[in-house]
Design a protein around this motif. Structure first.
Motif, short mmCIF file in Angstrom:
data_model
loop_
_atom_site.label_atom_id
_atom_site.label_comp_id
_atom_site.label_asym_id
_atom_site.label_seq_id
_atom_site.Cartn_x
_atom_site.Cartn_y
_atom_site.Cartn_z
N UNK A 1 3.01 -7.36 12.79
CA UNK A 1 4.41 -7.74 12.61
C UNK A 1 5.01 -7.12 11.35
N UNK A 2 4.22 -7.03 10.31
CA UNK A 2 4.69 -6.45 9.04
C UNK A 2 4.06 -5.07 8.86
N UNK A 3 4.56 -4.09 9.59
CA UNK A 3 3.94 -2.77 9.60
C UNK A 3 4.14 -2.02 8.28
N UNK A 4 5.29 -2.18 7.64
CA UNK A 4 5.55 -1.47 6.39
C UNK A 4 4.61 -1.95 5.30
N UNK B 1 -2.43 2.77 2.75
CA UNK B 1 -2.19 4.10 2.19
C UNK B 1 -2.64 4.16 0.73
N UNK B 2 -2.22 3.19 -0.07
CA UNK B 2 -2.58 3.23 -1.50
C UNK B 2 -4.06 2.96 -1.71
N UNK B 3 -4.66 2.15 -0.85
CA UNK B 3 -6.10 1.94 -0.95
C UNK B 3 -6.86 3.22 -0.65
N UNK B 4 -6.45 3.94 0.39
CA UNK B 4 -7.11 5.21 0.74
C UNK B 4 -6.90 6.26 -0.34
N UNK B 5 -5.70 6.32 -0.93
CA UNK B 5 -5.44 7.29 -1.99
C UNK B 5 -6.32 7.00 -3.21
N UNK C 1 -3.15 3.41 -8.03
CA UNK C 1 -3.04 3.33 -6.57
C UNK C 1 -3.63 2.02 -6.06
N UNK C 2 -4.76 1.62 -6.63
CA UNK C 2 -5.38 0.36 -6.21
C UNK C 2 -4.47 -0.82 -6.54
N UNK D 1 -0.27 -4.96 -4.97
CA UNK D 1 1.14 -5.37 -5.06
C UNK D 1 1.74 -5.49 -3.66
N UNK D 2 1.42 -4.57 -2.76
CA UNK D 2 1.94 -4.67 -1.39
C UNK D 2 1.40 -5.91 -0.69
N UNK D 3 0.12 -6.21 -0.95
CA UNK D 3 -0.45 -7.43 -0.36
C UNK D 3 0.26 -8.67 -0.91
N UNK D 4 0.55 -8.68 -2.22
CA UNK D 4 1.29 -9.80 -2.81
C UNK D 4 2.70 -9.91 -2.25
N UNK D 5 3.34 -8.75 -2.01
CA UNK D 5 4.67 -8.78 -1.41
C UNK D 5 4.63 -9.37 0.00
N UNK D 6 3.55 -9.06 0.74
CA UNK D 6 3.41 -9.64 2.07
C UNK D 6 3.21 -11.14 2.01
N UNK D 7 2.46 -11.61 1.00
CA UNK D 7 2.25 -13.05 0.85
C UNK D 7 3.57 -13.74 0.52
#
Length: 255
Positions: free
Chosen positions: A7-10, A17-21, A99-100, A105-111
């Motif tokens: 549902x939250x693809x972005x 992406x940032x984890x892989x980088x 990057x990590x 931060x993206x995970x926190x934004x999702x929360x």
């Protein structure tokens, strides 16, 4: 429970992406350090561009200053200037950590978005799981590849080569060139390694021709027997000079 990732693809794409980088940058640095460490085992014939630059800079510094008093400091400065693209190795190392952090931060934004949308704890729990798994992967990989440890090994190998091998051979090659060419023949030479190979081969041939002209002009008026003896001595001396030059060139090409 993990349907929130669809549902939250972005947000999900940002985490991955940032984890892989972050992981790829760490692996790239580990590979580059490992390659340089492997090349230091045979520095005389290394094809690594960065290690060649280190040898040339050390030879220049040794020639201009009459020696290098603090080789560890020289190696530290060289390692600090190592770069890939427009960024230094240290910058890439810290960028991997950034990057990590962006992934977290993206995970926190999702929360936060899930809480604002009124989702329950079980629905936003996948973001916590993704953050913990990403951090675990990052720190475990960093411990296994040990970039700082590889940097210390590379520094030790470079100090050993420069201090125990190269620095002891530079004065010897300088004396050989002065003995073969003379001090006045090479006024612009700064280091042995920077001299072109063609220039090295051409100058002794010119010396042999000049010597031949002088011997011929001085002994032209002598008797035939004395002239033959002088020419034979000239040929023998030229052969000895060429043999010494070939041996010296072979030694210098391995430096």
């Amino acid at each position: 429970m993990f349907t929130i990732f669809k549902e939250e693809k972005v947000i999900t794409a940002g985490i991955l992406v940032f984890l892989c980088l972050s992981v790829l940058v760490r692996l790239m640095l580990a590979w580059m350090y490992h390659t340089m460490i492997r090349e230091t085992d045979n520095m005389a014939t290394t094809g690594n561009r960065l290690l060649k630059q280190c040898k040339v800079k050390f030879a220049n510094c040794y020639q201009l200053n009459g020696g290098v008093s603090n080789i560890p400091v020289f190696v530290d400065k060289f390692l600090n200037r190592l770069s890939f693209g427009h960024l230094s190795f240290d910058a890439w190392y810290h960028l991997s950590g950034q990057f990590m952090l962006f992934s977290v931060v993206f995970a926190g934004a999702g929360i936060c978005k899930g809480i604002l949308d009124g989702r329950m704890l079980g629905e936003i729990l996948p973001y916590y799981i993704a953050s913990f798994l990403g951090l675990y992967l990052y720190f475990s990989l960093s411990a296994m590849i040990d970039i700082k440890g590889k940097r210390r090994v590379l520094k030790t190998n470079l100090i050993d080569y420069l201090e125990n091998h190269l620095s002891g051979r530079i004065p010897v090659t300088e004396q050989d060139y002065e003995r073969l060419y003379g001090a006045s023949k090479l006024p612009g030479r700064r280091t042995v390694e920077l001299m072109p190979i063609r220039g090295r081969a051409a100058q002794p041939q010119e010396m042999v021709r000049e010597t031949g002209r002088e011997v011929f002009s001085t002994e032209h008026e002598m008797s035939g027997k004395t002239e033959d003896r002088g020419m034979s001595q000239q040929e023998e001396s030229s052969k000895v000079t060429e043999e010494e030059l070939q041996a010296l060139l072979q030694e210098l090409l391995t430096v």
